[in-house]
Design a protein around this motif. Sequence first.
Motif, PDB file in Angstrom:
ATOM      1  N   SER A  38      39.446  40.186  48.445  1.00  0.00           N
ATOM      2  CA  SER A  38      40.074  39.176  47.584  1.00  0.00           C
ATOM      3  C   SER A  38      41.482  39.600  47.157  1.00  0.00           C
ATOM      4  O   SER A  38      42.340  38.750  46.924  1.00  0.00           O
ATOM      5  CB  SER A  38      39.202  38.896  46.355  1.00  0.00           C
ATOM      6  OG  SER A  38      39.177  40.014  45.500  1.00  0.00           O
ATOM      7  N   LEU A  39      41.708  40.911  47.058  1.00  0.00           N
ATOM      8  CA  LEU A  39      43.036  41.420  46.685  1.00  0.00           C
ATOM      9  C   LEU A  39      43.923  41.676  47.906  1.00  0.00           C
ATOM     10  O   LEU A  39      45.069  42.107  47.758  1.00  0.00           O
ATOM     11  CB  LEU A  39      42.905  42.714  45.877  1.00  0.00           C
ATOM     12  CG  LEU A  39      42.200  42.605  44.532  1.00  0.00           C
ATOM     13  CD1 LEU A  39      41.999  43.991  43.932  1.00  0.00           C
ATOM     14  CD2 LEU A  39      42.978  41.721  43.591  1.00  0.00           C
TER      15      LEU A  39
ATOM     16  N   GLN B  17      30.381  45.375  46.839  1.00  0.00           N
ATOM     17  CA  GLN B  17      31.220  44.753  45.810  1.00  0.00           C
ATOM     18  C   GLN B  17      32.671  45.220  45.933  1.00  0.00           C
ATOM     19  O   GLN B  17      33.606  44.428  45.769  1.00  0.00           O
ATOM     20  CB  GLN B  17      30.673  45.052  44.411  1.00  0.00           C
ATOM     21  CG  GLN B  17      29.339  44.382  44.130  1.00  0.00           C
ATOM     22  CD  GLN B  17      29.389  42.874  44.304  1.00  0.00           C
ATOM     23  OE1 GLN B  17      30.350  42.219  43.933  1.00  0.00           O
ATOM     24  NE2 GLN B  17      28.331  42.328  44.887  1.00  0.00           N
ATOM     25  N   LYS B  18      32.859  46.489  46.229  1.00  0.00           N
ATOM     26  CA  LYS B  18      34.219  47.008  46.389  1.00  0.00           C
ATOM     27  C   LYS B  18      34.892  46.425  47.634  1.00  0.00           C
ATOM     28  O   LYS B  18      36.091  46.173  47.628  1.00  0.00           O
ATOM     29  CB  LYS B  18      34.209  48.527  46.432  1.00  0.00           C
ATOM     30  CG  LYS B  18      33.906  49.132  45.066  1.00  0.00           C
ATOM     31  CD  LYS B  18      33.937  50.628  45.087  1.00  0.00           C
ATOM     32  CE  LYS B  18      33.670  51.158  43.684  1.00  0.00           C
ATOM     33  NZ  LYS B  18      33.687  52.620  43.640  1.00  0.00           N
TER      34      LYS B  18
ATOM     35  N   ARG C 209      35.934  42.901  46.727  1.00  0.00           N
ATOM     36  CA  ARG C 209      37.100  42.956  45.838  1.00  0.00           C
ATOM     37  C   ARG C 209      38.360  43.286  46.629  1.00  0.00           C
ATOM     38  O   ARG C 209      39.410  42.677  46.418  1.00  0.00           O
ATOM     39  CB  ARG C 209      36.881  43.977  44.731  1.00  0.00           C
ATOM     40  CG  ARG C 209      38.014  44.096  43.749  1.00  0.00           C
ATOM     41  CD  ARG C 209      37.544  44.799  42.481  1.00  0.00           C
ATOM     42  NE  ARG C 209      38.597  45.301  41.656  1.00  0.00           N
ATOM     43  CZ  ARG C 209      39.418  44.560  40.931  1.00  0.00           C
ATOM     44  NH1 ARG C 209      39.302  43.248  40.959  1.00  0.00           N
ATOM     45  NH2 ARG C 209      40.345  45.118  40.184  1.00  0.00           N
TER      46      ARG C 209
END
Length: 105
Positions: A44-45, A37-38, A41
């Motif tokens: 996406s960032l 998940q990290k 993320r």
Amino acid sequence: MLIYAVVLIIVVAIITGYVYVRKNKLKDKTNLENHWQKFLRADSLNDINGIDFYGNKLIYNKYLRIEQLDVISKVANSKVNNYPKLNKLKEAAFNKQLYYKRQLA
């Protein structure tokens, strides 16, 4: 008496090694989803440090699935031209893909 001491040291070393390996396996299994998940993320960032850090954590996790590896490889390949820091991640992902797709005799 000396033989008993040596045997005791060897037994303690074997038990300690087993506990260490078992603990790392359990840690890999529990951290897989969190790191995944990290990583997503960070992607996406467009956080290159996060992609590199969590990508490497995932690559060396023995419970990584081939689908996750393919995503890591795509992300690293798409960003490596602009961010040379991801070259090691790209190479590690490629090597892991070779390992997963090897022919077993």
